[in-house]
Design an enzyme around this catalytic site. Sequence first.
Site, PDB file in Angstrom:
ATOM      1  N   ASP A 142     -19.607 -11.519 -21.182  1.00 27.94           N
ATOM      2  CA  ASP A 142     -20.118 -11.781 -19.836  1.00 27.94           C
ATOM      3  C   ASP A 142     -21.586 -12.229 -19.858  1.00 27.94           C
ATOM      4  O   ASP A 142     -21.954 -13.229 -19.249  1.00 27.94           O
ATOM      5  CB  ASP A 142     -19.973 -10.539 -18.940  1.00 27.94           C
ATOM      6  CG  ASP A 142     -18.512 -10.112 -18.788  1.00 27.94           C
ATOM      7  OD1 ASP A 142     -17.629 -10.919 -19.137  1.00 27.94           O
ATOM      8  OD2 ASP A 142     -18.270  -8.985 -18.335  1.00 27.94           O
ATOM      9  N   LYS A 198     -11.958 -11.367 -15.435  1.00 33.01           N
ATOM     10  CA  LYS A 198     -12.352 -11.445 -16.846  1.00 33.01           C
ATOM     11  C   LYS A 198     -11.789 -12.684 -17.558  1.00 33.01           C
ATOM     12  O   LYS A 198     -12.496 -13.357 -18.303  1.00 33.01           O
ATOM     13  CB  LYS A 198     -11.874 -10.176 -17.562  1.00 33.01           C
ATOM     14  CG  LYS A 198     -12.337 -10.059 -18.984  1.00 33.01           C
ATOM     15  CD  LYS A 198     -13.752  -9.567 -19.044  1.00 33.01           C
ATOM     16  CE  LYS A 198     -14.284  -9.598 -20.461  1.00 33.01           C
ATOM     17  NZ  LYS A 198     -15.645  -9.075 -20.530  1.00 33.01           N
ATOM     18  N   GLU A 205       3.865 -11.029  -6.285  1.00 35.15           N
ATOM     19  CA  GLU A 205       2.737 -11.130  -7.215  1.00 35.15           C
ATOM     20  C   GLU A 205       3.057 -10.600  -8.609  1.00 35.15           C
ATOM     21  O   GLU A 205       2.326 -10.872  -9.547  1.00 35.15           O
ATOM     22  CB  GLU A 205       1.511 -10.409  -6.635  1.00 35.15           C
ATOM     23  CG  GLU A 205       1.605  -8.882  -6.542  1.00 35.15           C
ATOM     24  CD  GLU A 205       2.304  -8.380  -5.277  1.00 35.15           C
ATOM     25  OE1 GLU A 205       3.155  -9.112  -4.724  1.00 35.15           O
ATOM     26  OE2 GLU A 205       2.024  -7.246  -4.847  1.00 35.15           O
ATOM     27  N   CYS A 240       5.251  -6.201   1.542  1.00 32.65           N
ATOM     28  CA  CYS A 240       5.627  -4.781   1.554  1.00 32.65           C
ATOM     29  C   CYS A 240       4.957  -4.057   2.737  1.00 32.65           C
ATOM     30  O   CYS A 240       5.308  -4.308   3.872  1.00 32.65           O
ATOM     31  CB  CYS A 240       5.299  -4.163   0.196  1.00 32.65           C
ATOM     32  SG  CYS A 240       6.021  -2.545  -0.028  1.00 32.65           S
ATOM     33  N   TYR A 241       3.981  -3.196   2.472  1.00 43.73           N
ATOM     34  CA  TYR A 241       3.285  -2.528   3.580  1.00 43.73           C
ATOM     35  C   TYR A 241       2.750  -3.571   4.573  1.00 43.73           C
ATOM     36  O   TYR A 241       2.762  -3.348   5.795  1.00 43.73           O
ATOM     37  CB  TYR A 241       2.140  -1.686   3.015  1.00 43.73           C
ATOM     38  CG  TYR A 241       1.388  -0.866   4.040  1.00 43.73           C
ATOM     39  CD1 TYR A 241       1.900   0.323   4.531  1.00 43.73           C
ATOM     40  CD2 TYR A 241       0.137  -1.284   4.516  1.00 43.73           C
ATOM     41  CE1 TYR A 241       1.206   1.076   5.466  1.00 43.73           C
ATOM     42  CE2 TYR A 241      -0.572  -0.534   5.445  1.00 43.73           C
ATOM     43  CZ  TYR A 241      -0.027   0.649   5.917  1.00 43.73           C
ATOM     44  OH  TYR A 241      -0.714   1.389   6.835  1.00 43.73           O
ATOM     45  N   HIS A 282       7.698  -7.792  -4.015  1.00 37.74           N
ATOM     46  CA  HIS A 282       6.341  -8.138  -4.482  1.00 37.74           C
ATOM     47  C   HIS A 282       6.331  -9.469  -5.232  1.00 37.74           C
ATOM     48  O   HIS A 282       6.651  -9.515  -6.418  1.00 37.74           O
ATOM     49  CB  HIS A 282       5.810  -7.031  -5.393  1.00 37.74           C
ATOM     50  CG  HIS A 282       5.461  -5.792  -4.636  1.00 37.74           C
ATOM     51  ND1 HIS A 282       4.204  -5.568  -4.121  1.00 37.74           N
ATOM     52  CD2 HIS A 282       6.213  -4.728  -4.274  1.00 37.74           C
ATOM     53  CE1 HIS A 282       4.198  -4.412  -3.484  1.00 37.74           C
ATOM     54  NE2 HIS A 282       5.401  -3.885  -3.550  1.00 37.74           N
ATOM     55  N   GLY A 331       0.836  -1.198   0.000  1.00 32.95           N
ATOM     56  CA  GLY A 331       0.000   0.000   0.000  1.00 32.95           C
ATOM     57  C   GLY A 331       0.864   1.237   0.000  1.00 32.95           C
ATOM     58  O   GLY A 331       2.059   1.163   0.312  1.00 32.95           O
TER      59      GLY A 331
END
Length: 511
Positions: free
Chosen positions: A226, A367, A171, A82-83, A169, A55
């Site tokens: 969708d 998505k 991710e 991180c944060y 990170h 963050g």
Amino acid sequence: MPQNKVLIVDFGSQVTQLIARRVREAGVYSEVLPAWATAEEIKGRDPGAIILSGGPSSVTDENAPALNPVILEMGVPVLGICYGLQLLSHALGGELARSEDREYGPAELEIVGDSPLFEGLPKNSRAWMSHGDKVKKQPACFNVLASTKNLAVAAVSDESKKIYGVQFHPEVHHTEIGEGLIKNFLKIAGLKSDWNMASFVERSMETIRRQVGDGKVICALSGGVDSTVVAVLLSKAIGENLHCIFVDHGLLRQDEVAEVRDKIAAHYKLNLTVIDASDLFLSRLKDVEDPEKKRKIIGHTFIEVFETEAAKLGKVDFLAQGTVYPDVIESISPLGPSAVIKSHHNVGGLPERMNMALVEPLRELFKDEVRAVGAELGLPHDFIWRQPFPGPGLAIRVIGPVDKDKLDVLRKADVIVQEELRSSGLYEKIWQGFAVLLPLKTVGVMGDGRTYENVVALRAVTSVDAMTADWARLPYDFLETISRRIINEVAGVNRVVYDISSKPPSTIEWE
Ligand code: XMP
């Protein structure tokens, strides 16, 4: 036993959704809650592990989002990123400091401790950093597991409590050991890899049957990915009790209705009613110039037509919608990217007005997971990979007042753009590519004669989420082919220009 899922607590990182994606890619279902979620909400999710996102704040800032103490009381493994790591360190008695050497971008990571979090991963690798603060003195319970040149404490653990923290990170793709680290964390938490689209379809059909029973459901089919996936999924689950309504507002691409009716509805035996309301829409749009007015007229007229048709079906209990997970996250998190909310909704206001319960089977999917469900259900590849198309259709690509003649000109140009994008293999490489008809005539020369005709603008952008976009660097030869074909084949157009604006400050659509 907690559930087989990971809860991600969002502290406003730009990449919180990526954490959720990576966990799901590793086969474990994940959900995101905002930092201000209450203890009841967090406990109510009953996760098997918790990840704290990064963050933009400093933990010691006055209004910095705090760590809900319940997270450390639940007895499930926790990974702070991180944060998230700084929050854990702070909560467990460590000391934080501003880094003199702030690190943004790649750093050489070295594993210096022994932990199942790094099992099987290389000792040295590149990791992605983005931080201004660092852990100066780690809490007594923490072992240091990894460092970089500028950062003595780049990863820590309290193995007895299964609490982990990383300053980098995992991710983001640039972190070489990211995927492995997340998989190791899931293994530490004892989570099973059971999230895949085949099992999603099975579970989802059961949930739909349980929710709907013998009730009737209606679904507004738009031709988009969708709503089509929702319709096909529901029809598999409840068959004849699903009624699909396709409102043809006369602003669609060429052959759009036929494609949905013949390729999708016929194949899946959908109960489909197509309403040709194009005269009504076009009469209401006559001479209307203002883009927002055009959008509003289309929105209201859509609801009116849909309601009239729905009323003919007698009592209907449920309305099915193609809400996807990013819509859901965006509506609850005040932080990070989630703060910028898209205001586009195809059927905005419909659920509130219609007094029906909602069926939203895609609510928890990203998505590309929706596309994977589409593939699982056997929808054609080209259909699943359709580029987004706005609810107000071609009305916002004919600049200024809309009428049938202009729409017909635009449709012909649009067919050429779509054909060329697909045959060149560029269609799936860009976010969107389309033609726009400008309310502008310019002089040209064709054969021996002077022409005075319309201008078509070509718009093609790359993007990951439509929040920001860049103009696509399409090859000149490709642009030339499109320009030549449009000018030769579309009567009424003698000039094609290419839009080289990014978003921001422009938008993707012209209106
Ligand atoms: P803009 O023009 O705001 O578009 O950069 C961002 C993305 O949203 C699509 N778009 C819409 N989609 N209803 C929709 O369903 C709308 O009213 C609408 N307006 C824009 C646009 O095509 C792009 O992908």
